[in-house]
Design a protein around this motif. Sequence first.
Motif, PDB file in Angstrom:
ATOM      1  N   SER A 389       0.828  -1.206   0.000  1.00 30.72           N
ATOM      2  CA  SER A 389       0.000   0.000   0.000  1.00 30.72           C
ATOM      3  C   SER A 389       0.864   1.258   0.000  1.00 30.72           C
ATOM      4  N   SER A 390       1.936   1.240   0.781  1.00 31.78           N
ATOM      5  CA  SER A 390       2.853   2.373   0.806  1.00 31.78           C
ATOM      6  C   SER A 390       3.492   2.583  -0.564  1.00 31.78           C
ATOM      7  N   ALA A 391       3.876   1.480  -1.211  1.00 38.80           N
ATOM      8  CA  ALA A 391       4.470   1.568  -2.548  1.00 38.80           C
ATOM      9  C   ALA A 391       3.457   2.084  -3.561  1.00 38.80           C
ATOM     10  N   VAL A 392       2.208   1.630  -3.427  1.00 39.99           N
ATOM     11  CA  VAL A 392       1.155   2.087  -4.330  1.00 39.99           C
ATOM     12  C   VAL A 392       0.953   3.592  -4.201  1.00 39.99           C
ATOM     13  N   LEU A 393       0.935   4.091  -2.952  1.00 43.02           N
ATOM     14  CA  LEU A 393       0.730   5.518  -2.729  1.00 43.02           C
ATOM     15  C   LEU A 393       1.861   6.336  -3.358  1.00 43.02           C
ATOM     16  N   SER A 394       3.097   5.866  -3.209  1.00 40.89           N
ATOM     17  CA  SER A 394       4.233   6.561  -3.827  1.00 40.89           C
ATOM     18  C   SER A 394       4.117   6.555  -5.344  1.00 40.89           C
ATOM     19  N   THR A 395       3.701   5.419  -5.898  1.00 41.99           N
ATOM     20  CA  THR A 395       3.551   5.321  -7.346  1.00 41.99           C
ATOM     21  C   THR A 395       2.449   6.234  -7.854  1.00 41.99           C
ATOM     22  N   ILE A 396       1.355   6.334  -7.091  1.00 40.48           N
ATOM     23  CA  ILE A 396       0.261   7.230  -7.465  1.00 40.48           C
ATOM     24  C   ILE A 396       0.754   8.671  -7.528  1.00 40.48           C
ATOM     25  N   ILE A 397       1.581   9.058  -6.560  1.00 42.46           N
ATOM     26  CA  ILE A 397       2.108  10.424  -6.527  1.00 42.46           C
ATOM     27  C   ILE A 397       2.978  10.696  -7.752  1.00 42.46           C
ATOM     28  N   PHE A 398       3.903   9.781  -8.060  1.00 42.51           N
ATOM     29  CA  PHE A 398       4.771   9.975  -9.222  1.00 42.51           C
ATOM     30  C   PHE A 398       3.979   9.944 -10.526  1.00 42.51           C
ATOM     31  N   THR A 399       2.971   9.058 -10.590  1.00 41.85           N
ATOM     32  CA  THR A 399       2.144   9.000 -11.792  1.00 41.85           C
ATOM     33  C   THR A 399       1.379  10.300 -11.983  1.00 41.85           C
ATOM     34  N   GLY A 400       0.870  10.871 -10.887  1.00 38.67           N
ATOM     35  CA  GLY A 400       0.199  12.162 -10.959  1.00 38.67           C
ATOM     36  C   GLY A 400       1.121  13.253 -11.455  1.00 38.67           C
ATOM     37  N   GLN A 401       2.375  13.229 -10.986  1.00 32.06           N
ATOM     38  CA  GLN A 401       3.352  14.207 -11.461  1.00 32.06           C
ATOM     39  C   GLN A 401       3.610  14.049 -12.958  1.00 32.06           C
ATOM     40  N   LEU A 402       3.681  12.796 -13.404  1.00 26.24           N
ATOM     41  CA  LEU A 402       3.863  12.532 -14.827  1.00 26.24           C
ATOM     42  C   LEU A 402       2.699  13.067 -15.645  1.00 26.24           C
ATOM     43  N   LEU A 403       1.488  12.779 -15.204  1.00 28.24           N
ATOM     44  CA  LEU A 403       0.305  13.237 -15.929  1.00 28.24           C
ATOM     45  C   LEU A 403       0.232  14.757 -15.955  1.00 28.24           C
ATOM     46  N   SER A 404       0.628  15.394 -14.853  1.00 34.70           N
ATOM     47  CA  SER A 404       0.598  16.847 -14.775  1.00 34.70           C
ATOM     48  C   SER A 404       1.533  17.466 -15.813  1.00 34.70           C
ATOM     49  N   LEU A 405       2.761  16.960 -15.861  1.00 39.65           N
ATOM     50  CA  LEU A 405       3.709  17.466 -16.850  1.00 39.65           C
ATOM     51  C   LEU A 405       3.281  17.068 -18.261  1.00 39.65           C
ATOM     52  N   GLY A 406       2.629  15.908 -18.398  1.00 38.86           N
ATOM     53  CA  GLY A 406       2.120  15.495 -19.694  1.00 38.86           C
ATOM     54  C   GLY A 406       1.078  16.463 -20.228  1.00 38.86           C
ATOM     55  N   ILE A 407       0.195  16.919 -19.342  1.00 41.01           N
ATOM     56  CA  ILE A 407      -0.809  17.916 -19.738  1.00 41.01           C
ATOM     57  C   ILE A 407      -0.130  19.205 -20.180  1.00 41.01           C
ATOM     58  N   LEU A 408       0.898  19.616 -19.438  1.00 37.85           N
ATOM     59  CA  LEU A 408       1.624  20.837 -19.782  1.00 37.85           C
ATOM     60  C   LEU A 408       2.269  20.717 -21.164  1.00 37.85           C
ATOM     61  N   ILE A 409       2.918  19.587 -21.423  1.00 31.70           N
ATOM     62  CA  ILE A 409       3.538  19.357 -22.727  1.00 31.70           C
ATOM     63  C   ILE A 409       2.482  19.336 -23.824  1.00 31.70           C
ATOM     64  N   LEU A 410       1.347  18.698 -23.519  1.00 29.05           N
ATOM     65  CA  LEU A 410       0.254  18.619 -24.489  1.00 29.05           C
ATOM     66  C   LEU A 410      -0.260  20.004 -24.864  1.00 29.05           C
ATOM     67  N   ILE A 411      -0.450  20.863 -23.876  1.00 33.89           N
ATOM     68  CA  ILE A 411      -0.930  22.220 -24.139  1.00 33.89           C
ATOM     69  C   ILE A 411       0.095  23.014 -24.942  1.00 33.89           C
ATOM     70  N   PHE A 412       1.374  22.912 -24.562  1.00 34.95           N
ATOM     71  CA  PHE A 412       2.418  23.618 -25.307  1.00 34.95           C
ATOM     72  C   PHE A 412       2.464  23.154 -26.765  1.00 34.95           C
ATOM     73  N   THR A 413       2.313  21.839 -26.960  1.00 29.34           N
ATOM     74  CA  THR A 413       2.345  21.298 -28.323  1.00 29.34           C
ATOM     75  C   THR A 413       1.160  21.801 -29.141  1.00 29.34           C
ATOM     76  N   GLY A 414      -0.022  21.848 -28.511  1.00 25.22           N
ATOM     77  CA  GLY A 414      -1.227  22.233 -29.230  1.00 25.22           C
ATOM     78  C   GLY A 414      -1.330  23.717 -29.529  1.00 25.22           C
ATOM     79  N   THR A 415      -0.833  24.562 -28.629  1.00 26.13           N
ATOM     80  CA  THR A 415      -1.003  26.003 -28.818  1.00 26.13           C
ATOM     81  C   THR A 415       0.247  26.688 -29.366  1.00 26.13           C
TER      82      THR A 415
END
Length: 463
Positions: A389-415
Amino acid sequence: MSEVLDKKNSRYVLAVVILGAFLIPFMGAALNVSLPSIGNEFLIDLVWLSWIPTAFILANAAFILPFGRLGDIYGRKKIFTSGVIIFALASLMAALSPSGILLIISSFLQGLGCSMIFATGVAILSSVFPVETHGQSFGIYIAAVYAGLLAGPILGGFLTQTFGWRSIFLFNIPLCIAILSLIVLKLNQDWSGSYKENFDIKGTLIYIPSISILLYGFTNVFQWYGQLMIGLGILFLILFIIIEYKTFNPLINPRIFKKIVPGISSLTTILMITSTSAVWTLISLYLQYIQTLSPLIVGIILSIQPLIVAIFSPFTGKLSDNINGAYLVLIGMILISMGLFLGIFIELNTPLIAIVMLAVLLGLGNALFSSPNTNIFMGSVDKKFYGSSSAVLSTIIFTGQLLSLGILILIFTGTLGGLEVVPSQYGTFIISLKDTFTIFTALSIIGTLIISLLVLKIGKNKI
């Protein structure tokens, strides 16, 4: 093996682990401040520039679970030490990078080393210190993490402004040498807890590429191959979950999500992290490109949020021991949504006080969210699942960070379409910023509604 050391040697262990805990957030936070300087030297556009922190977080997200498991089986000190060595070599490689591509590769290798450090640090403390002192040792560990978050923008800004962005990477090397010296000279044993258990190779070989493929596809969603990658990534993740259900010693035990409380808590976590992580990369770019502030001043502004989290988190964590933590999490999500909503109205000449207010709201919201939500998540799963469970929580946090930066890259690419941020493109950059904050606000509001369900589910009962 769980063996408590004498007091003197346990202090050396604590020193090693907290130095490692400092390095990870320091590097991530310092990178945000140095990005414009890197972009100016290599003449790379925002999309490529955003891949520098993205590669760092991608490696963390992809490898933390496998390395945590390997540490349990083969020795946590071995994995931790290997991580420090890889991080030091990658930092030297980054400092000497002649191109943006090589710097992105170096950043990925740094993240790989960090995943080994982050995956085993807390486990080492758990192995060394008696149960009755775990709270104290974990408190010091968390303080080191926030010290890194605070020092990253300020020290990173100073180093970038005074000696250039390469000095940030060189700064890591003496710290790594100090850690390795303590390990070699003072720590003569290793700790593990799963001697005879098998490593989930099949799950690992599916898990790592699935995250990488999904992110790559997400950042190229406007292209047919990007959409194909997203589909493949989702299929791989579904296959991974199926395999984990059938594996005796899995990387992640999906059964912990059968209860509604950990499911809602983890979903809210990934929404909160996704909606906030890339904010500071975006704000750093805005303050340096548009407001033309120095890296040092920007670093001071970026330190406001982690400072507030560091100050208030111990109080909110203790408060969640006495009252229903879901209420604190809900208030935190509301404050985060308010702060992100302010970001939608940022213009070319927005007063700095508005940026400070945004940082304060996100800081208070994060402080109210993080500790109580961790209590909710860990308190709602069976004891036999605590490790996974502790490992899952850490992975969720890193995955969220990835998705956040992914959205940023996506917006920069589109606009921006890969354009560099030059004065003629400042208006387009502001449009990209507003679009990004709009998406982040929407995600945060969804998280607020979901945690409201948890409040209704629990009612007045304390978790």
